[in-house]
Design a protein around this motif. Structure first.
Motif: not given
Length: 126
Positions: A67-71
């Protein structure tokens, strides 16, 4: 938690040096993934080749990283998950959520292709 971090220009390779990714280690993994992201890296390759076992809390840590890296338009790539870990990912239907590849070379290529695709999408918006 023992791990190695190899920082490249386009991405970071994070390699847990543990056989189990369970409730005792997953908070530390989440923390380390968030730290790498906070350092300004957009793309992360998680080398799971040493991890032979994961439970739901381990999957939760992977989801946080994803989630963090795709956000903000980056990519989170899982490399070489062992058989048990891959089965758990598939049973949880997370193989449709995660980018999973067999080798570090394929992961680097996935990051490169993602970067090109993202750059092309940004140009179309301008």
């Amino acid at each position: 938690m023992k791990y190695t971090v190899d920082k490249k220009e386009q991405y970071v390779v994070f390699t847990p040096q543990e056989e189990k990714l369970d409730s005792s280690l997953s908070p530390k993994l989440k923390s380390e993934l968030l730290t790498v992201h906070a350092e300004g890296y957009e793309n992360l390759i998680l080398d799971m080749s040493h991890v032979k076992y994961a439970d739901s809390s381990g999957l939760s840590a992977l989801l946080v990283g994803n989630r963090e890296f795709n956000r903000e338009g980056g990519i989170f790539v899982i490399v070489a998950p062992q058989e048990h870990v891959l089965k758990l990912i598939k049973i949880s239907m997370l193989d449709k959520v995660f980018t999973i590849v067999d080798t570090l070379e394929e992961a680097a290529e996935a990051v490169f292709m993602h970067t090109i695709k993202t750059a092309g999408a940004e140009e179309e918006e301008d």
